[in-house]
Motif scaffolding. Structure first.
Motif, PDB file in Angstrom:
ATOM      1  N   PRO A 141      68.082  45.334  17.038  1.00 51.68           N
ATOM      2  CA  PRO A 141      69.341  46.080  16.946  1.00 51.68           C
ATOM      3  C   PRO A 141      69.081  47.530  16.551  1.00 51.68           C
ATOM      4  CG  PRO A 141      69.093  44.621  15.070  1.00 51.68           C
ATOM      5  CD  PRO A 141      67.954  44.307  15.984  1.00 51.68           C
ATOM      6  N   LEU A 142      69.591  48.445  17.350  1.00 58.29           N
ATOM      7  CA  LEU A 142      69.356  49.864  17.103  1.00 58.29           C
ATOM      8  C   LEU A 142      69.985  50.307  15.785  1.00 58.29           C
ATOM      9  CD1 LEU A 142      68.326  52.617  18.087  1.00 58.29           C
ATOM     10  CD2 LEU A 142      70.511  52.907  19.287  1.00 58.29           C
ATOM     11  N   ILE A 145      67.802  49.387  12.634  1.00 57.42           N
ATOM     12  CA  ILE A 145      66.578  50.159  12.394  1.00 57.42           C
ATOM     13  C   ILE A 145      66.898  51.588  11.975  1.00 57.42           C
ATOM     14  CG2 ILE A 145      66.232  50.977  14.781  1.00 57.42           C
ATOM     15  CD1 ILE A 145      63.240  50.359  14.330  1.00 57.42           C
ATOM     16  N   LEU A 146      67.988  52.172  12.529  1.00 61.95           N
ATOM     17  CA  LEU A 146      68.366  53.532  12.124  1.00 61.95           C
ATOM     18  C   LEU A 146      68.856  53.551  10.680  1.00 61.95           C
ATOM     19  CD1 LEU A 146      70.154  54.988  15.296  1.00 61.95           C
ATOM     20  CD2 LEU A 146      67.774  55.233  14.576  1.00 61.95           C
ATOM     21  N   GLU A 147      69.598  52.533  10.286  1.00 60.13           N
ATOM     22  CA  GLU A 147      70.061  52.464   8.902  1.00 60.13           C
ATOM     23  C   GLU A 147      68.896  52.292   7.934  1.00 60.13           C
ATOM     24  OE1 GLU A 147      72.862  49.314   8.861  1.00 60.13           O
ATOM     25  OE2 GLU A 147      74.417  50.417   9.983  1.00 60.13           O
ATOM     26  N   GLU A 148      67.912  51.507   8.321  1.00 67.74           N
ATOM     27  CA  GLU A 148      66.756  51.311   7.446  1.00 67.74           C
ATOM     28  C   GLU A 148      65.935  52.596   7.330  1.00 67.74           C
ATOM     29  OE1 GLU A 148      62.916  48.312   6.910  1.00 67.74           O
ATOM     30  OE2 GLU A 148      64.510  47.863   8.369  1.00 67.74           O
ATOM     31  N   PRO A 168      76.391  56.545  12.793  1.00 69.37           N
ATOM     32  CA  PRO A 168      76.166  55.120  13.066  1.00 69.37           C
ATOM     33  C   PRO A 168      76.109  54.820  14.559  1.00 69.37           C
ATOM     34  CG  PRO A 168      77.870  55.439  11.391  1.00 69.37           C
ATOM     35  CD  PRO A 168      77.595  56.784  11.974  1.00 69.37           C
ATOM     36  N   ALA A 169      75.212  53.893  14.903  1.00 68.08           N
ATOM     37  CA  ALA A 169      75.073  53.447  16.290  1.00 68.08           C
ATOM     38  C   ALA A 169      75.892  52.193  16.522  1.00 68.08           C
ATOM     39  CB  ALA A 169      73.600  53.190  16.609  1.00 68.08           C
ATOM     40  N   ASP A 170      76.157  51.882  17.776  1.00 65.58           N
ATOM     41  CA  ASP A 170      76.893  50.690  18.154  1.00 65.58           C
ATOM     42  C   ASP A 170      76.077  49.458  17.768  1.00 65.58           C
ATOM     43  OD1 ASP A 170      78.287  48.618  19.335  1.00 65.58           O
ATOM     44  OD2 ASP A 170      78.608  49.663  21.232  1.00 65.58           O
ATOM     45  N   PRO A 171      76.625  48.558  16.952  1.00 69.70           N
ATOM     46  CA  PRO A 171      75.857  47.369  16.538  1.00 69.70           C
ATOM     47  C   PRO A 171      75.512  46.432  17.685  1.00 69.70           C
ATOM     48  CG  PRO A 171      78.151  47.196  15.822  1.00 69.70           C
ATOM     49  CD  PRO A 171      77.974  48.588  16.337  1.00 69.70           C
ATOM     50  N   GLU A 172      76.165  46.604  18.838  1.00 63.30           N
ATOM     51  CA  GLU A 172      75.897  45.742  19.989  1.00 63.30           C
ATOM     52  C   GLU A 172      74.717  46.228  20.824  1.00 63.30           C
ATOM     53  OE1 GLU A 172      77.456  42.932  20.426  1.00 63.30           O
ATOM     54  OE2 GLU A 172      78.739  43.311  18.674  1.00 63.30           O
ATOM     55  N   ILE A 173      74.161  47.390  20.493  1.00 57.26           N
ATOM     56  CA  ILE A 173      73.065  47.960  21.277  1.00 57.26           C
ATOM     57  C   ILE A 173      71.736  47.413  20.756  1.00 57.26           C
ATOM     58  CG2 ILE A 173      71.837  50.066  21.898  1.00 57.26           C
ATOM     59  CD1 ILE A 173      74.431  51.572  21.706  1.00 57.26           C
ATOM     60  N   TYR A 174      70.939  46.882  21.674  1.00 58.83           N
ATOM     61  CA  TYR A 174      69.608  46.399  21.367  1.00 58.83           C
ATOM     62  C   TYR A 174      68.588  47.149  22.227  1.00 58.83           C
ATOM     63  CZ  TYR A 174      71.243  42.443  18.555  1.00 58.83           C
ATOM     64  OH  TYR A 174      71.799  41.671  17.559  1.00 58.83           O
ATOM     65  N   SER A 206      72.298  58.771  18.213  1.00 59.97           N
ATOM     66  CA  SER A 206      71.788  58.062  19.385  1.00 59.97           C
ATOM     67  C   SER A 206      72.775  58.186  20.529  1.00 59.97           C
ATOM     68  CB  SER A 206      71.527  56.582  19.062  1.00 59.97           C
ATOM     69  OG  SER A 206      72.747  55.959  18.636  1.00 59.97           O
ATOM     70  N   SER A 207      72.279  57.922  21.725  1.00 64.69           N
ATOM     71  CA  SER A 207      73.105  57.995  22.928  1.00 64.69           C
ATOM     72  C   SER A 207      72.570  57.006  23.953  1.00 64.69           C
ATOM     73  CB  SER A 207      73.093  59.417  23.505  1.00 64.69           C
ATOM     74  OG  SER A 207      73.788  59.477  24.735  1.00 64.69           O
ATOM     75  N   ILE A 208      73.483  56.365  24.671  1.00 69.16           N
ATOM     76  CA  ILE A 208      73.095  55.374  25.676  1.00 69.16           C
ATOM     77  C   ILE A 208      73.042  56.032  27.044  1.00 69.16           C
ATOM     78  CG2 ILE A 208      73.626  53.125  26.702  1.00 69.16           C
ATOM     79  CD1 ILE A 208      75.280  52.491  24.282  1.00 69.16           C
TER      80      ILE A 208
END
Length: 303
Positions: A141-142, A145-148, A168-174, A206-208
């Motif tokens: 999950p992106l 890892i960004l939060e850590e 914050p990034a979308d929690p659904e993004i892997y 981040s950006s998708i």
């Protein structure tokens, strides 16, 4: 004229008639084959473009490898010079007393251990690049890892009064990556930026990019901390040897960038430095470090 001369004469006449017919047909053959040649032009042109692209990529990779080798030699040469200097003082009996000699020996031992640590770090990356040490590439999950990364580097920035912001990034993004190495790359980039900063702030976002199945992780840092545009032709740059702290024997920002680039590429991604822009709040010139990591595509989207 004997019979053999008649044979040679007949053979010459026959050969001349055959050549005449061949040359007479040549224009017709070329005119009839011209449509085929024109039809083959697009594939040939595409093949030429692919060959040119492959050549450019091979040339850039060759330059990158040459730069990596030159930088590695430079990084190891600096602490070695310090060790040689200490040993020369001891062997030349320039120490004032046994206590000072023992102190020099202790300093040499300390620098030797730090040099060994640098070599282990470089060799570890080389083994990963050549597939000797396998990475654990898994969907991660992106947002996690960004939060850590933010949690591990926030206090380092706060201690020097540098704001460190995380969008914050979308929690659904892997993403597909090695969790530990991707975390280490991000921490290394942020730590290097903080160590070079005089003022300003850092922003993590981040950006998708669903069109090419990649996720971009952005680190916006003050432009003045980007010291990684230095010359890689270090073999001729003897004066740059003094820029590295021999006592600390730490990897330079340029070397850390090369190592991080190598690790990101092994994971199927890319690390780039984008052109600088002007941030709105606070007003400062910033540069963007972009780490592109493969995106995990849900099975529903593949159907």
């Amino acid at each position: 004229m004997n019979w053999s001369n008649w044979i040679y004469l007949g053979a010459g006449i026959a050969l001349g008639m055959i050549l005449h017919r061949l040359f007479a047909r040549a224009p017709n053959v070329s005119s009839s084959s011209s449509p085929v040649d024109q039809a083959d032009m697009p594939p040939i042109s595409q093949q030429l473009e692919r060959t040119q692209l492959a050549y450019q990529m091979a040339r850039e990779m060759s330059q990158f490898k040459a730069g990596f080798l030159a930088r590695t030699t430079h990084e190891l040469r600096s602490p070695l010079n310090g060790l040689i200097g200490l040993h020369q003082l001891i062997l030349s009996d320039l120490c004032e007393d046994p206590a000072e000699e023992r102190e020099f020996i202790a300093q040499a031992q300390e620098r030797t251990l730090k040099l060994l640590k640098l070599m282990d770090e470089i060799l570890n990356v080389a083994r990963i690049e050549h597939g000797m040490n396998k990475l654990d590439i898994q969907p991660i999950p992106l947002a996690q890892i960004l939060e850590e990364v933010h949690k591990l580097t926030y206090m380092l920035a706060a201690n020097r009064n540098f704001p460190l912001q995380l969008l914050p990034a979308d929690p659904e993004i892997y993403v597909l990556a090695d969790y530990l190495w991707l975390r280490q790359i991000l921490i290394s980039l942020i730590d290097t930026a903080i160590s070079q900063m005089e003022e300003g702030s850092i922003c993590i976002s981040s950006s998708i990019l669903p069109t090419n199945n990649f996720v971009n992780i952005w680190l916006d840092v003050p432009t003045h901390v980007i010291l990684w545009s230095e010359s890689i032709d270090l073999i001729k740059s003897e004066n740059e040897l003094t820029q590295i702290d021999q006592k600390n024997a730490a990897l330079s920002p340029g070397m850390r960038l090369l190592i991080n680039q190598t690790l990101v590429e092994v994971m199927g991604g890319k690390l780039e430095i984008l052109p600088s822009t002007i941030a709105k709040e606070p007003l400062q010139q910033v540069s963007r470090l972009q780490i592109s990591i493969p995106l995990v595509i849900p099975e529903a989207d593949l159907l």
